[in-house]
Every structure is written in C-alpha cells, then in structure tokens.
Design a protein around this motif. Structure first.
Motif, PDB file in Angstrom:
ATOM      1  N   GLY A   1       0.811  -1.217   0.000  1.00  0.00           N
ATOM      2  CA  GLY A   1       0.000   0.000   0.000  1.00  0.00           C
ATOM      3  C   GLY A   1       0.837   1.255   0.000  1.00  0.00           C
TER       4      GLY A   1
ATOM      5  N   GLN B   1       4.275  -5.802   0.684  1.00  0.00           N
ATOM      6  CA  GLN B   1       3.981  -6.658   1.826  1.00  0.00           C
ATOM      7  C   GLN B   1       5.276  -7.252   2.365  1.00  0.00           C
TER       8      GLN B   1
ATOM      9  N   HIS C   1      -4.316   0.656   1.870  1.00  0.00           N
ATOM     10  CA  HIS C   1      -4.186  -0.513   1.008  1.00  0.00           C
ATOM     11  C   HIS C   1      -5.150  -0.477  -0.180  1.00  0.00           C
TER      12      HIS C   1
END
Length: 296
Positions: free
Chosen positions: A78, A124, A100
């Motif tokens: 994100g 991530q 996100h």
C-alpha cells in the motif's frame, strides 16, 4: 509474556465496548502478521483501556522489554499516508498508517523508529519501523505494537475491523500467531541487510554466496577505517539455524560470531587501517573463507 500497561485512550472516547464489524468498501487484502516470517507473537485485545474496537497489542518474549526494537513490517502492500510522531496529538507516538486501497488501511503505533516516509509505496513484508513505546508525554507504557485495521465506510470505532492474518481471523481476545509474511516464493525474505546490521557509515565492499542458504558480506567504514562482516540468511529465515561470520585482521586474532540465529550472524568488526583482512562465514553446510585481501 510482557504485560502491556496502556492506560491512555489514544486521544479517543473511553468507550470500552467492542465495535460492531463494518462492511468494507472493497475486498479485504490478504493481510499477514506485521512481523517477519515464522516469528510467533502474542496478540491481546483485552489488556488496554485504549481498545474500543478490534485493536491488538503484540508482544513476544518473557520480559517487558524483550521485543523492544524488533522489526515491524507491512501487513499488505500500500501507500504510506501517515508517518509521524503523533504523541502529543493522540498518544499513538510514532505512527505509520498504510492505505491498502478499496477502503482498507492499517495502523502501526508506538514505534521506536519509523523506516518509511509519507507517500512511500511499500510492499507486503517490507520493514516500516521498529517496535517501541513512544506515546503521549507522561504516558509511560511498556514496549508493544498497537495494530489496527480500519475501513472508510463508517466512523470510528465502528470502522475498526477484526484482524485477519493469512486468511484466518485472529482468535479474539488473546492468541499466539505465527507469521507467514513473505514466507512464500523462492525463499524467505530477510528483513535485515548488511548495512543495517553493521551500522551507519559502513558500505559493502565484497560478498560471497553461501549456496542458497545465505550471503557473507564484508563492509568498510572509511571514517573509522574499520571493517565489518555479517552473514545474512536466505533460508530458514526467522527460525534459529546454524550461521557464522568471522573477521581476521592480519597479525591479530580472528574474531567470530557463531551460533543458531534467526536472521544473521555478526556484526563482527575491527579496525584494519592499512592491513589486509581475511573474512567469511557459513550458513547451513556452506562455508566461505577468503585469503588475506582488501589491504589498505
């Protein structure tokens, strides 16, 4: 297990009832635990008067400061929309908030240090900070990560969502959870790099692959004329396994760090000046030892 003492309501109403789940604007991202692969953390939703919804405080270790400075990573990819010390505003201390998309965001509060800037795009498992105990002035809390998942469809606290890690809803109010963050693909992702291990001022000047198990690095600090060696693991990341690093300045005794470590061996450092150095390390069954080199 460290007991988190958090009495500040994070600048919000002191409502103790759990928030009702809300429906997010879009599909929920595939959230993972906000810690490196294979680490086991205790999550607690019931140990703080600051919790008015589905927030979780995370700790590991047997003492209140056992996890101080541990790596915190992004639960999903994100954009960083907050990276600031908000202690005087709401008690979150050093806070990172990641958007996100689809109406979902995550909060990482009380960080000792923040590793990402406002506006940064993060992947991530990327390191975003270090676990700490920053908060509002005068609010003394033990180190922990305060973690939240929120959506944009309702007002706080109804927009707080139950945390889901690796497709499984957290077992409220308390559960031990193993991280699967960045465990997939062609090998585990190590959240540490050689410069971070050896410290500010060091630069990598040589490296040696240890099969697929890791890499030994030789670094040099031009300001102090010191060398540093570390071995960074590539497999069994987050799980203790045999790894070592050594540094030998010509004419001096060899220095080494050998044992079962989760992420890396070292740092092993020594002033070399104009002398040659021999360096290397091991990971699993693979080893490397250089000749005397990098003289002066």
């Amino acid at each position: 297990m460290a007991t988190v003492v958090a009495t500040l309501a994070l600048g919000l109403a002191g409502v103790l009832a759990a928030a009702s789940p809300a429906s997010a604007a879009g599909p929920r991202p595939n959230f993972q635990l906000p810690f490196p692969c294979n680490q086991v953390w205790n999550g607690n939703n019931s140990n703080s008067s600051a919790h008015v919804g589905w927030e979780i405080d995370f700790n590991r270790g047997s003492t209140p400061t056992a996890d101080l400075g541990d790596t915190v990573v992004a639960a999903a990819a994100g954009k960083v929309v907050i990276s600031a010390n908000q202690g005087s505003v709401n008690g979150y201390g050093n806070l990172v908030k990641i958007d996100h998309g689809g109406g979902w965001s995550t909060y990482y509060a009380h960080l000792r240090a923040r590793s990402v800037a406002l506006g940064a795009q993060v992947s991530q498992g990327q390191k975003i900070g270090e676990l700490g105990n920053t908060s509002k002035p005068g609010n003394n809390i033990t180190p922990h990560l305060h973690y939240e998942v929120r959506t944009t469809d309702q007002a706080y606290p109804d927009n707080t969502q139950k945390a889901v890690f690796n497709g499984t809803t957290f077992g409220y109010p308390i559960q031990n959870v193993t991280s699967h963050n960045t465990c997939g693909g062609g090998g585990n992702t190590n959240p540490y790099d050689a410069v971070e291990v050896c410290g500010s001022g060091f630069k990598v000047i040589d490296s040696a692959a240890l099969g697929s198990a890791g890499t030994a690095y030789l670094l040099y600090n031009s300001g102090t004329a010191a060398n540093c060696v570390t071995t960074i693991k590539s497999t069994s990341v987050g799980t203790a396994s045999a790894v070592s690093a050594f540094l030998e300045v010509q004419g001096a005794a060899r220095k080494a760090d050998t044992g079962s470590f989760d992420y890396y061996a070292g740092p092993v450092s020594a002033a070399a000046g104009s002398k040659c150095v021999k360096w290397g390390g091991s990971a699993g069954s693979a080893t490397y030892e250089s000749p005397f080199e990098h003289c002066g």
